[in-house]
Design an enzyme around this catalytic site. Sequence first.
Site, mmCIF file in Angstrom:
data_model
loop_
_atom_site.group_PDB
_atom_site.id
_atom_site.type_symbol
_atom_site.label_atom_id
_atom_site.label_comp_id
_atom_site.label_asym_id
_atom_site.label_seq_id
_atom_site.Cartn_x
_atom_site.Cartn_y
_atom_site.Cartn_z
ATOM 1 N N SER A 1 -8.828 2.401 12.236
ATOM 2 C CA SER A 1 -9.883 2.972 11.409
ATOM 3 C C SER A 1 -11.251 2.628 12.017
ATOM 4 O O SER A 1 -11.512 2.975 13.162
ATOM 5 C CB SER A 1 -9.752 2.462 9.967
ATOM 6 O OG SER A 1 -10.528 3.221 9.084
ATOM 7 N N ARG B 1 -14.584 1.636 -4.189
ATOM 8 C CA ARG B 1 -13.246 1.366 -3.657
ATOM 9 C C ARG B 1 -12.224 2.354 -4.223
ATOM 10 O O ARG B 1 -11.317 2.788 -3.504
ATOM 11 C CB ARG B 1 -12.836 -0.065 -3.989
ATOM 12 C CG ARG B 1 -11.484 -0.455 -3.433
ATOM 13 C CD ARG B 1 -11.457 -0.412 -1.923
ATOM 14 N NE ARG B 1 -10.279 -1.095 -1.380
ATOM 15 C CZ ARG B 1 -10.057 -1.302 -0.105
ATOM 16 N NH1 ARG B 1 -10.940 -0.887 0.779
ATOM 17 N NH2 ARG B 1 -8.983 -1.926 0.308
ATOM 18 N N ASP C 1 -2.706 11.670 8.055
ATOM 19 C CA ASP C 1 -4.041 11.093 7.857
ATOM 20 C C ASP C 1 -5.046 12.197 7.515
ATOM 21 O O ASP C 1 -5.300 13.089 8.326
ATOM 22 C CB ASP C 1 -4.477 10.361 9.125
ATOM 23 C CG ASP C 1 -5.680 9.458 8.912
ATOM 24 O OD1 ASP C 1 -6.450 9.700 7.963
ATOM 25 O OD2 ASP C 1 -5.858 8.518 9.702
ATOM 26 N N HIS D 1 -3.730 7.723 5.712
ATOM 27 C CA HIS D 1 -4.502 6.830 6.565
ATOM 28 C C HIS D 1 -4.002 5.387 6.524
ATOM 29 O O HIS D 1 -3.990 4.693 7.544
ATOM 30 C CB HIS D 1 -5.971 6.878 6.131
ATOM 31 C CG HIS D 1 -6.886 6.070 6.996
ATOM 32 N ND1 HIS D 1 -7.113 6.352 8.321
ATOM 33 C CD2 HIS D 1 -7.631 4.952 6.718
ATOM 34 C CE1 HIS D 1 -7.956 5.468 8.830
ATOM 35 N NE2 HIS D 1 -8.281 4.612 7.881
ATOM 36 N N ASP D 2 -3.577 4.923 5.374
ATOM 37 C CA ASP D 2 -3.152 3.528 5.220
ATOM 38 C C ASP D 2 -1.855 3.195 5.933
ATOM 39 O O ASP D 2 -1.432 2.031 5.937
ATOM 40 C CB ASP D 2 -3.008 3.181 3.733
ATOM 41 C CG ASP D 2 -4.209 2.413 3.219
ATOM 42 O OD1 ASP D 2 -5.130 2.160 3.999
ATOM 43 O OD2 ASP D 2 -4.217 2.076 2.015
#
Length: 385
Positions: free
Chosen positions: A160, A231, A329, A362-363
């Site tokens: 990232s 967040r 992603d 993405h994670d």
Amino acid sequence: MSFTHPDEQEYSVGLVTKESITLGEFVCENRQTLSEVTVAYERYGELNAARDNVILVLHGITGSSHAAGKYAWENRSLGYWDGFIGPGKAFDTEKYCVIAPNVLGGCRGTTGPSSVNPRTGKPYAMTFPIITVRDMVRLQARFLQEHFGVTELAVVTGGSMGGMQALEWAVIYPEQVKHCIPIATSARVGARSIAFNECARHAILLDPKWKSGNYYDSPEGGPDSGLALARMIATITFLTDATMQDMFGRTSATQDEESAFRHDLHARFDVERYLHDEGEKLVKRFDANSYLYLSRAIDLHDVSRGYPSLTDALARIKAKCLVIGISSDDLFPVRETHEMIERMQKRGVDATSFIVESSYGHDAFLVEYRKMLPPLRAFMERIRP
């Protein structure tokens, strides 16, 4: 969602301690000057006599220098890439010295908005200069040279925002980087990512406790609600629709759904509860002003800045590159990985790609890191430290 490993005994490198070094004046890209900077870092393994066996591991926006092992005072917390770093692992600490610094602008030991400005005796807050990913890398290069005498990197890697730093390293210091492994990242940030970052920043700016960034000594505390909401917004971008549906669906957090409809506006579905939990966890370990500055640094990221084109910038790379993308992603789509590879290869850069097949989004580079182990091991086995 927890990223702790179920097999901690197998993957832990043991207890680790954080170190830091204070350097002198640092001039940012925008010409603003910090009179001194402190860099916090962790180190695993030993430098060889030639000081050329360093693997530099770089973290994402809310990460830190804690890449592996456990702190002596907190046995619960494993580093985020503990499965990669240690004896016999992909980043083998019996061969390499792995160094993981905290970024400029952060809040986990390296100078950032919450740090005390030596000229005023007060936290920088919003007087901290706007920084770029390139600033982070320039400071890392200076830190490595002045503190360790290191001017050559065996490998630079990160996921990232860490991948952005890895790419910058390879572009601006082509003679110093031998191998580069950017993961789940891009050469320049697209409009969608910038849009989500702007929404997250405004969540903080609109919190009445933000107080124009001057909340450090406030008896009311800081903009916890704003940071938590930021967040929550970011977390939605980390996961795919399919993953969120599989994890939560429409499961309600209350057994009495009809009662919730009639009486309780705040009764949460499981997905709502998860988002709130993620927000609350970040508030406990991160600074809101750092989030503002680092998210802006991500928006400004563009390795082609100062060069005729993106292709010309990537053509500067002399390192052998393994570019890892995530199939699902949404923040940094796999097409951007392919675009980077095509531009590199067109100009003779030794670059290959590996796409992690995952529905996580993405994670995945954190949650399903084991899927990256085969290509990482294969890549590392071709290197002679």
